[in-house]
Every structure is written in C-alpha cells, then in structure tokens.
Design a protein around this motif. Structure first.
Motif: not given
Length: 426
Positions: A51-53, A26-30, A59-60
């Motif tokens: 869910a947390a990541v 998720p850090r790369a695609i969300l 937020e980022n």
C-alpha cells in the motif's frame, strides 16, 4: 552447451525469483493503470503490504494533482510519501494500529460527492491490516479468529469468507461507504484465482458469499470461536453488499499485477537462460509438504522421460499452499515446508534444484522469503547432525535450511503476488 552445475543452477533460480518480483513492482507498473482525473477531490485509501509503495508511485505519476488520504501497511513496509499518510500495523495477526487506521479510512471516504474520486490501493495482507470489527465484536475477537484460521489449514479464500462477515469495512463495505463518489481500485493479487472478493477480503467489491458460507467453513475446520463471534455469525443481522447493490454501481476494479504475470516474466527470463519453461499453474493449493511430493513426481518425469517438457527445463508455479500445524510450534513457512517436502521425495535425485519463496519477502512468520534445495540437501543436512525428515514432520523446515545456509533472504519486497516456485531439471 554449458553444463548445469550447482553454482549455475542456484544463480539461475535467484534470477528467476528476482525477475518475478520486479514484474510486480508498483513503481514500474501502477502509472499505466490510472483513471482519468476527476473534476472533484482525489482521496487515496488502501491497505496491504504494497500500500505505501503504491501510494508513492501514485504521487509520482500525478505530481500536480492535489490528493489526500491514508493507507495502512505492515510494520517496516512504509516508504516516504508527500500527501498520502502511511500508517503501519501488524500482520498476520491484527492490532490496534490497524483497527484505528481502518476506522480512519472509512472516515476519509465519508461525505464525498459524485464528482470525487476514491483511489483504493489494495494488495495482499490488507485483510489483517484493516481489522475493523462488525458492531458487537472487538479487536480481541478478531485476533482470536485470525490465529485460529492461520493454524487450521483453511485456504486463503476460505479465511477471507469468514473475515468478510466479521468486518465493518471488508466485503464491499468500503465502496458502499464511499458512494456516490467514483471508486477505482488498483489491486495486486496474492490469492489463487485472482478473485477480487478474496484479495484483502474485497473491501471495494460485492461479496458473493454469505453468513451461511462462513458458518460452514468454521464447522468444516472445527474452529473454536469466541462466543460473541459465534453469536454474530448465527444472527446474520446485516449481510455484506451483494452483486447489483446500487451503492457499488460506481466501483471499478483493475488488477495491475497477478501471480500469472510474474510467472510469465520468469518464463521469458528462463528462455534467455536456455531453459524450457513450463508454467504448471498460478493457483496451486493444498498441504505444503504434499504439494512438494507432487512437484517432485513431475520433476522425476521430466528427468526420466522428457515429459511434460524436455530437459533442460524449469517448472514454474504459483499459488498458496497451507500448513496444518496440529498443535506443533513450527519454524518456517509454507514455502520452506513445500521445498523440504520436495527434497524428501526426490531423495537426492541428481540434476534437480529448486527455489520456493513468497514474493513479499516473508515466508510465514520468519524473516526469509524462502529457500533453495539441491540434490545434496538431505545428505548435507544429515551430515550436520540434523534429521531433515523429522524436521519436515515437525514443521521445522526453517531449521534445516538455516543450518545449510540455503535460506533466501530479501527483506520486504513491497509487493506480493503470492508464492513463487521454480524447479530446474538439468
């Protein structure tokens, strides 16, 4: 052309697995799937192993947007967040922490207006992590049903039909509670077919199944239900929201990662390694060790006839097999059992290596993602004093691969696009 040996094959398999997992991070695609920012409030809710990541990635991506909310994830899957509260709970058997979190999630979306936006971050594991029982049922009832479902051999889609009809939050009930706010779901699929109603039991989408469907599944597998659960299914007092329900008119659903996306990423990496990739499918199901036998037959055909793909090749597949314990204790998950079934069927066939693992980093209830099998797996196991075929029939694949040092251990990957299987035929 460089020869394929044991070391090279093992390295290639691990690279393919890692690429598949990274493609669903998720850090790369969300950030590429976020909606327009609303006039009103942003409330974030969610459940699942990611869910947390996902909340941290949100937020980022929107650092200047005020937001509140709560997500629930599996124990040891939390990551730091600034605004969205993260709660950890039990998976696959639910606990009181998950029950309390689900109740708070419903409270978080209550009383919103048409100007507000609910972002629902949904991923695999969300069903067990939001075990808010329907009125008249208890957490103990839900726990008993979950254990029975996990042991009976039902598919994940069948399990979730039953779960939706025992829940106060699944099967579209979360979206109905958020109305009239706009609700946008960003989901990572861990189920064969990517059916939104099956991913975390579909809390934000209409439910096409019925109480009658749930009763048929219970009967098919002979599941022994607690008396209150059977009474609830028989009464069928309040159906889940169905397609066309006006309370779901402002609900949107977006898949940001799927098993097929991960397989395609691995296929591209395989080509760079000089392997011809063949994706057999992203939704393979069935009894795990029997699936291993079937995959071994395809590998033999590639080795002997160059069909359905010429060597050197890699067969890629996803989906979710099942393990019917039949009263056995077991030690190992469906990937280990499928892999040992493959090794048994290949019987030492030269030039074939395989890795099978769960992309969430946890195969069943063990602490490994999966394992690797090689042409000498059975011989090495027997030389160590084991009987790998007996272990297969006792559902103890973990013992075999642990003794050989062939477990694949990643820790929680914080994503989940179901099982990943790669078979190299050199």
């Amino acid at each position: 052309m460089t020869e394929w040996n044991d070391s090279r094959a093992r390295d290639a398999l691990r690279r393919l697995f890692d690429v598949a997992v990274r493609s669903a991070d998720p850090r790369a695609i969300l950030k590429d799937h976020l909606p327009e920012r609303p006039k009103g409030r942003v409330v974030v809710v969610g459940a699942g192993k990611s869910a947390a990541v996902m909340a941290a990635a949100l937020e980022n991506a929107w650092p200047e947007v005020p937001m509140t909310g709560l997500v629930v994830t599996r124990y040891d899957h939390a990551v730091p967040t600034r605004h969205v509260e993260v709660v950890e709970a039990s998976h696959p058997v639910p606990d009181a922490a998950g029950e309390a979190a689900a109740r708070r999630i419903l409270e978080a979306v209550d009383g919103l207006t048409g100007d507000d936006l609910v972002l629902a971050l949904i991923s695999g594991g969300g069903s067990a992590l939001m075990p808010l029982a329907a009125p008249g049922l208890t957490l103990a009832d839900k726990q008993a049903v979950n254990r029975a479902l996990l042991a009976c051999g039902a598919t994940i889609n069948e399990m979730n039909v039953v779960r939706r009809h025992l829940s106060a939050i699944k099967g579209g009930r979360l979206a109905a509670a958020a109305y009239p706010a706009r609700i946008v779901t960003l989901a990572i699929s861990d189920v064969p077919g990517d059916d939104p109603a099956a991913i975390a039991s579909g809390p934000t989408v209409p439910d096409p199944s019925s109480f009658e469907d749930a009763r048929r599944i219970v009967a098919r597998y002979g599941i022994d239900l607690p008396a209150p659960v059977r009474a609830h299914l028989d009464a069928a007092a309040e159906e889940t929201p169905k397609p066309g329900d006006p309370r779901l008119a402002r609900a949107e659903y977006h898949l940001i990662a799927t098993p097929l996306m991960a397989l395609r990423a691995a296929a591209k990496e395989a080509e760079a390694m000089g392997l011809a990739p063949l994706i057999l499918g992203d939704a393979l199901e069935g009894e795990a060790r029997e699936a291993g036998t079937l995959l071994a037959g395809i590998a033999r055909s590639v080795a002997a006839h160059g069909q359905p793909v010429a060597r050197p090749a890699v067969l890629l597949s996803g989906g979710e097999t099942t393990v019917t314990l039949g009263g056995a204790k077991g030690a190992g998950g469906r990937n280990g059992e499928c892999l040992l079934g493959l090794a048994a069927a290949l019987a030492g066939h030269p030039g074939v290596w395989a890795l099978m693992g769960d992309t969430d980093g946890i195969d069943g209830s063990m602490d490994n993602a999966g394992a690797v099998a090689a042409p000498d797996t059975l011989a090495r196991s027997r030389a160590s004093g084991q009987d790998p075929i007996a272990a297969l029939h006792a559902h103890r694949s973990h013992d075999v691969f642990l003794a050989l040092g062939d477990l694949v251990t990643t820790g929680p990957t914080l994503t989940n696009v179901n099982d990943f299987r790669a078979i190299i035929i050199a």
